[in-house]
Design an enzyme around this catalytic site. Structure first.
Site: not given
Ligand code: FAD
Lengths: 105, 410
Positions: A102-105
């Protein structure tokens, strides 16, 4: 949810080919995924990272980010790019049978 | 008397204070806020400053204006949180004991973490619009810039407002066209992502828009260092991108004090339950806004939806009841696309942005994932809403959790 057969096992995958159930993972699967990602052979250095990622995901419930990996293993970002060329976080997550980080939204 | 302490009087902290000061009885509750900076910045406005759309005065107001009458604001740097002792230490030497703590210290940029960025060319050929000073300086620079290759680089995700770099590039296309020099400017987006955006459908549509506007994407570019003398950025896999003007979105990190207090991850973002924002470690600490590690966009709109639900939950939690207003990661972002138009994207933890129409009573509908004039007006109206409704804790007629109404599947 789609499935695919890899290293003789049927596993569940998402539409980007990431496994969705980490418990279905085996070392043989890792070897096959690595080949697909252009890594001909998994060395001890690769396995150290893979094992860290498996453990990290087991406690946090998600694939670690690049920063989590460098902080947790002491392996530098530069080395990770040598071991898992291009996108190390994404590649190692796939090979380790984890979801996309995840981390990149 | 119960003590609630709110750390940070930015977007999230101020919204929490406005909401809770209405709900909590001031006979039973003492609410204290702490911040080190007397100025409230409207950060979404930083995007427009380099292009002269907003000036400095358009994006700042005194924090005092937004602090409810029954809330005390202490101006000081926060030194340390001691969660085991329910205590906050301030740099001015004061101690603030609390029963409940809300951490809303946000995120900030750290150009010094990438070699070559914040050195002798910082503010000359290397700029950022991710800070107030940076955006103002870039505005000065662009006014006299003669053209060349402009590279926007995102160092690492997550960043605040993940669409802002795209908006910057599309506004740059418009700005240089207006000034009759677009043919002398090359626009490049070097991003760690595989494309224009994280989620597939939006990535495709936004990617096509960039192509139409002649903005080239350099995907999966993880910067290792900048070479300020040779004017190029170098990735970990040894790709080089040359620039005349580098606009950097440096590493975003949570506040140092969060890390120092043992409440942060590698980037000083504080681990929380992503539906309730309760700290993973302490049952009387909530983390709202950019400061948490929740995998939602770091955006004011997200903080707003989260605060809506949090204020319902907080009372229940204080009474020892289960929290039942669960946040779904709802983000609603106007993406400015230049030439007086914009695109709206609406999504959550599980549903990616889809095209369609976003229904809003009276002023809507807005078009989702398509350019339109009304979306641009929506973006500009957001500043008024921010100062006058959101910060003051007024309800806005948008549902906190995402709705599928108007979205087109397939
Ligand atoms: C260029 C840009 C464009 C953006 N565009 C949009 C947009 O279009 N739409 C949108 O919704 N969002 C946008 N955002 C994001 C939005 O501004 C943030 O998500 C929002 O402000 C987060 O609020 P916050 O309260 O978490 O943090 P902040 O508002 O940053 O507040 C944090 C506060 O904590 C204080 N603080 C921190 N550490 C300490 C300490 N040690 N001691 C004392 N005080 C401390 C700071 O002074 C600050 O006042 C944009 C951001 C940027 C940078």
């Amino acid at each position: 949810m789609a499935t695919r057969v890899i290293a003789g096992k049927t596993v569940q995958v998402n539409d980007e080919g990431f496994m969705t159930d980490p418990s279905e993972w085996t070392k043989e699967i890792a070897v096959e995924y690595a080949k697909e990602e252009g890594i001909a052979e998994l060395t001890a250095d690769h396995w150290k990272i893979i094992e860290f990622c498996r453990q990290s995901a087991a406690t946090s419930g998600k694939a670690p980010t690049l920063r989590t990996i460098t902080a947790g293993t002491g392996v530098s970002t530069k080395e990770l790019f040598t071991l898992f060329p291009k996108g190390p976080a994404k590649k190692v997550a796939k090979i380790s049978g984890l979801g996309k980080p995840e981390g990149c939204v | 008397m119960k003590k609630l302490v709110i750390l940070g009087a930015g977007t999230a902290g101020t919204m929490v204070a406005s909401r809770l000061s209405r709900i909590l009885d001031s006979k039973d509750w003492l609410i204290t806020m702490v911040d080190q900076d007397p100025v409230h910045y409207y950060q979404p406005g930083f995007l427009f400053m380099p292009f002269g759309v907003y000036e400095k005065k358009d994006v700042i107001k005194p924090k005092e204006e937004f602090i409810p009458a029954n809330v005390r604001l202490v101006m000081s740097k926060i030194e340390l949180i001691e969660p085991e002792h329910n205590l906050v230490r301030l740099a001015d030497g004061n101690l603030l004991p609390y029963d409940f703590l809300v951490i809303a210290t946000g995120a900030d940029i750290h150009p010094e973490e990438t070699p070559g960025l914040a050195e002798h060319e910082w503010g000359r050929s290397i700029h950022t619009f991710y800070s107030f000073e940076g955006a103002a300086k870039l505005a000065d620079h662009l006014r006299t810039w003669q053209g060349g290759r402009l590279v926007v680089n995102v160092v690492e995700n997550p960043i605040k407002c993940p669409v802002a770099p795209l908006e910057f590039l599309m506004l740059a296309d418009w700005y240089f066209t207006q000034r009759g020099m677009r043919d002398r400017v090359e626009l490049i987006y070097a991003t760690p992502l595989p494309g224009a955006f994280t989620k597939p459908i939006a990535a495709k549509m936004l990617g096509e828009m960039l192509e139409e506007k002649r903005i080239r994407v350099e995907p999966e570019f993880m910067i290792e260092r900048a070479d300020p003398d040779a004017k190029k950025i170098i990735s970990y896999d040894e790709r080089e991108v040359e620039y005349d003007l580098l606009v950097s979105v440096p590493l975003n990190k949570g506040a140092d004090v969060v890390g120092r207090s043992g409440l942060g991850d590698e980037l000083n973002f504080s681990p929380v339950n992503k539906h309730t924002f309760l700290s993973d470690k302490f049952d009387n600490i909530f983390v709202l806004g950019d400061a948490s590690n929740a995998p939602a966009s770091k955006a004011g709109s997200v903080a707003h939806f989260a605060v809506d639900l949090f204020s319902e939950n907080f009372l229940r939690h204080v009474e020892g009841k289960e929290m039942h207003a669960l946040f779904d990661g709802h983000a609603n972002c106007f993406v400015e696309s230049g030439f007086g138009k914009g695109v709206l994207i609406d999504f959550n933890y599980t549903q990616e942005p889809l095209p369609g129409r976003y229904p809003v009573p009276v002023i809507g509908p807005f078009s989702l994932l398509q350019e339109s004039r009304i979306n641009h007006l929506g973006k500009l109206a957001f500043r008024w809403m921010y100062w006058n409704l959101l910060l003051r804790g007024h309800k806005v007629p948008l549902p906190a959790n995402m709705s599928m109404a108007g979205k087109w599947k397939n």
